[in-house]
Write a protein that holds these residues in place. Sequence first.
Motif, PDB file in Angstrom:
ATOM      1  N   ARG A   1       0.815  -1.206   0.000  1.00  0.00           N
ATOM      2  CA  ARG A   1       0.000   0.000   0.000  1.00  0.00           C
ATOM      3  C   ARG A   1       0.859   1.272   0.000  1.00  0.00           C
ATOM      4  O   ARG A   1       0.718   2.135  -0.841  1.00  0.00           O
ATOM      5  N   SER A   2       1.778   1.376   0.954  1.00  0.00           N
ATOM      6  CA  SER A   2       2.575   2.595   1.139  1.00  0.00           C
ATOM      7  C   SER A   2       3.842   2.616   0.300  1.00  0.00           C
ATOM      8  O   SER A   2       4.497   3.651   0.196  1.00  0.00           O
ATOM      9  N   GLY A   3       4.217   1.491  -0.278  1.00  0.00           N
ATOM     10  CA  GLY A   3       5.481   1.425  -0.999  1.00  0.00           C
ATOM     11  C   GLY A   3       6.625   1.576  -0.011  1.00  0.00           C
ATOM     12  O   GLY A   3       6.540   1.132   1.134  1.00  0.00           O
ATOM     13  N   ASN A   4       7.700   2.225  -0.454  1.00  0.00           N
ATOM     14  CA  ASN A   4       8.809   2.529   0.455  1.00  0.00           C
ATOM     15  C   ASN A   4       8.353   3.639   1.387  1.00  0.00           C
ATOM     16  O   ASN A   4       7.856   4.671   0.932  1.00  0.00           O
ATOM     17  N   TYR A   5       8.538   3.434   2.692  1.00  0.00           N
ATOM     18  CA  TYR A   5       8.054   4.427   3.653  1.00  0.00           C
ATOM     19  C   TYR A   5       9.017   4.593   4.818  1.00  0.00           C
ATOM     20  O   TYR A   5       9.851   3.720   5.095  1.00  0.00           O
TER      21      TYR A   5
ATOM     22  N   GLY B   1       8.527   9.344  -4.780  1.00  0.00           N
ATOM     23  CA  GLY B   1       8.446   8.382  -5.871  1.00  0.00           C
ATOM     24  C   GLY B   1       7.035   7.900  -6.141  1.00  0.00           C
ATOM     25  O   GLY B   1       6.056   8.599  -5.870  1.00  0.00           O
ATOM     26  N   ASN B   2       6.949   6.681  -6.660  1.00  0.00           N
ATOM     27  CA  ASN B   2       5.686   6.106  -7.105  1.00  0.00           C
ATOM     28  C   ASN B   2       5.633   4.623  -6.724  1.00  0.00           C
ATOM     29  O   ASN B   2       5.196   3.792  -7.506  1.00  0.00           O
ATOM     30  N   THR B   3       6.087   4.285  -5.518  1.00  0.00           N
ATOM     31  CA  THR B   3       6.107   2.882  -5.101  1.00  0.00           C
ATOM     32  C   THR B   3       4.827   2.529  -4.357  1.00  0.00           C
ATOM     33  O   THR B   3       4.140   3.398  -3.833  1.00  0.00           O
ATOM     34  N   GLY B   4       4.501   1.259  -4.334  1.00  0.00           N
ATOM     35  CA  GLY B   4       3.301   0.805  -3.635  1.00  0.00           C
ATOM     36  C   GLY B   4       2.035   1.076  -4.438  1.00  0.00           C
ATOM     37  O   GLY B   4       2.048   1.139  -5.665  1.00  0.00           O
ATOM     38  N   ARG B   5       0.918   1.242  -3.728  1.00  0.00           N
ATOM     39  CA  ARG B   5      -0.394   1.478  -4.348  1.00  0.00           C
ATOM     40  C   ARG B   5      -0.527   2.968  -4.659  1.00  0.00           C
ATOM     41  O   ARG B   5      -0.954   3.757  -3.826  1.00  0.00           O
ATOM     42  N   SER B   6      -0.131   3.334  -5.847  1.00  0.00           N
ATOM     43  CA  SER B   6      -0.038   4.737  -6.233  1.00  0.00           C
ATOM     44  C   SER B   6      -0.380   4.887  -7.705  1.00  0.00           C
ATOM     45  O   SER B   6      -0.067   4.017  -8.500  1.00  0.00           O
ATOM     46  N   THR B   7      -1.008   6.007  -8.045  1.00  0.00           N
ATOM     47  CA  THR B   7      -1.357   6.252  -9.446  1.00  0.00           C
ATOM     48  C   THR B   7      -0.360   7.179 -10.137  1.00  0.00           C
ATOM     49  O   THR B   7      -0.513   7.483 -11.305  1.00  0.00           O
ATOM     50  N   GLY B   8       0.651   7.628  -9.405  1.00  0.00           N
ATOM     51  CA  GLY B   8       1.668   8.510  -9.976  1.00  0.00           C
ATOM     52  C   GLY B   8       2.585   9.025  -8.881  1.00  0.00           C
ATOM     53  O   GLY B   8       2.310   8.849  -7.696  1.00  0.00           O
ATOM     54  N   GLU B   9       3.678   9.647  -9.302  1.00  0.00           N
ATOM     55  CA  GLU B   9       4.643  10.156  -8.327  1.00  0.00           C
ATOM     56  C   GLU B   9       4.015  11.200  -7.422  1.00  0.00           C
ATOM     57  O   GLU B   9       3.361  12.130  -7.899  1.00  0.00           O
ATOM     58  N   HIS B  10       4.226  11.035  -6.124  1.00  0.00           N
ATOM     59  CA  HIS B  10       3.777  12.010  -5.131  1.00  0.00           C
ATOM     60  C   HIS B  10       4.334  11.610  -3.772  1.00  0.00           C
ATOM     61  O   HIS B  10       4.950  10.566  -3.640  1.00  0.00           O
TER      62      HIS B  10
ATOM     63  N   VAL C   1       4.906  10.701  12.184  1.00  0.00           N
ATOM     64  CA  VAL C   1       4.676  11.101  10.796  1.00  0.00           C
ATOM     65  C   VAL C   1       5.181   9.994   9.881  1.00  0.00           C
ATOM     66  O   VAL C   1       6.297   9.503  10.042  1.00  0.00           O
ATOM     67  N   SER C   2       4.330   9.607   8.907  1.00  0.00           N
ATOM     68  CA  SER C   2       4.702   8.621   7.891  1.00  0.00           C
ATOM     69  C   SER C   2       4.886   9.337   6.558  1.00  0.00           C
ATOM     70  O   SER C   2       4.049  10.150   6.167  1.00  0.00           O
ATOM     71  N   TYR C   3       5.965   9.025   5.879  1.00  0.00           N
ATOM     72  CA  TYR C   3       6.283   9.575   4.563  1.00  0.00           C
ATOM     73  C   TYR C   3       6.284   8.382   3.612  1.00  0.00           C
ATOM     74  O   TYR C   3       7.129   7.490   3.745  1.00  0.00           O
ATOM     75  N   CYS C   4       5.359   8.356   2.647  1.00  0.00           N
ATOM     76  CA  CYS C   4       5.121   7.141   1.855  1.00  0.00           C
ATOM     77  C   CYS C   4       5.334   7.332   0.352  1.00  0.00           C
ATOM     78  O   CYS C   4       5.300   8.452  -0.144  1.00  0.00           O
ATOM     79  N   HIS C   5       5.462   6.218  -0.357  1.00  0.00           N
ATOM     80  CA  HIS C   5       5.648   6.111  -1.811  1.00  0.00           C
ATOM     81  C   HIS C   5       7.022   6.608  -2.254  1.00  0.00           C
ATOM     82  O   HIS C   5       7.189   7.057  -3.383  1.00  0.00           O
ATOM     83  N   LEU C   6       8.009   6.533  -1.373  1.00  0.00           N
ATOM     84  CA  LEU C   6       9.345   7.024  -1.683  1.00  0.00           C
ATOM     85  C   LEU C   6      10.034   6.147  -2.731  1.00  0.00           C
ATOM     86  O   LEU C   6       9.891   4.927  -2.728  1.00  0.00           O
ATOM     87  N   SER C   7      10.802   6.775  -3.617  1.00  0.00           N
ATOM     88  CA  SER C   7      11.599   6.005  -4.564  1.00  0.00           C
ATOM     89  C   SER C   7      12.891   5.545  -3.906  1.00  0.00           C
ATOM     90  O   SER C   7      13.450   4.512  -4.272  1.00  0.00           O
ATOM     91  N   LYS C   8      13.349   6.303  -2.906  1.00  0.00           N
ATOM     92  CA  LYS C   8      14.591   5.962  -2.215  1.00  0.00           C
ATOM     93  C   LYS C   8      14.492   6.412  -0.766  1.00  0.00           C
ATOM     94  O   LYS C   8      14.027   7.511  -0.479  1.00  0.00           O
ATOM     95  N   ILE C   9      14.935   5.544   0.147  1.00  0.00           N
ATOM     96  CA  ILE C   9      15.000   5.859   1.571  1.00  0.00           C
ATOM     97  C   ILE C   9      16.452   6.164   1.905  1.00  0.00           C
ATOM     98  O   ILE C   9      17.345   5.382   1.574  1.00  0.00           O
TER      99      ILE C   9
END
Length: 173
Positions: free
Chosen positions: A101-105, A141-150, A115-123
Amino acid sequence: IEKSKEIKNYHTKEKINVPPNNQNREIGKGTSVDTAHYMRQQNIDVSYPLKKIKITSPYGMRKDPMTGIYKKHNGVDLRARKAMVYSMFPGIVHKVGYDERSGNYVIIHHGEIAVSYCHLSKILIIKGAHVHAQEVIGISGNTGRSTGEHLHVTCKMKGTYINPEIIFQYIRN
């Protein structure tokens, strides 16, 4: 902060000064937390999570972009494309990882606020690290359940979801 409103003064090393009339904001059905009182007591450095804040999907009920079903969005989505992501407060990295769901977080505990920071392309941080406000913790980034980079940001106070826009307003003030 309104949907799609941009904020250009994005970082501060100044202390938070919250006016007393901002106490007891509603944060969820049947729940309120005196976020202003907590923030006033902490007297900590702050930073926005990105250099430029533009909300593309606010906190609250919304039509899920994947399923089309209305349900609660427990955070905010911010426009970001390969942008540096900053810790909003000093704290300790509680968890880093990946899920569908969150991708890289990254989850950072800042006292009673997490605080959670989600959908990262790189940690760029490790579990247990002590971070400062404005420290780079990852790249959007756009990792996990995502429709685009954010960047998806969620905030919890004492285990209860709160609207991250409240925190952004305190940072702005």
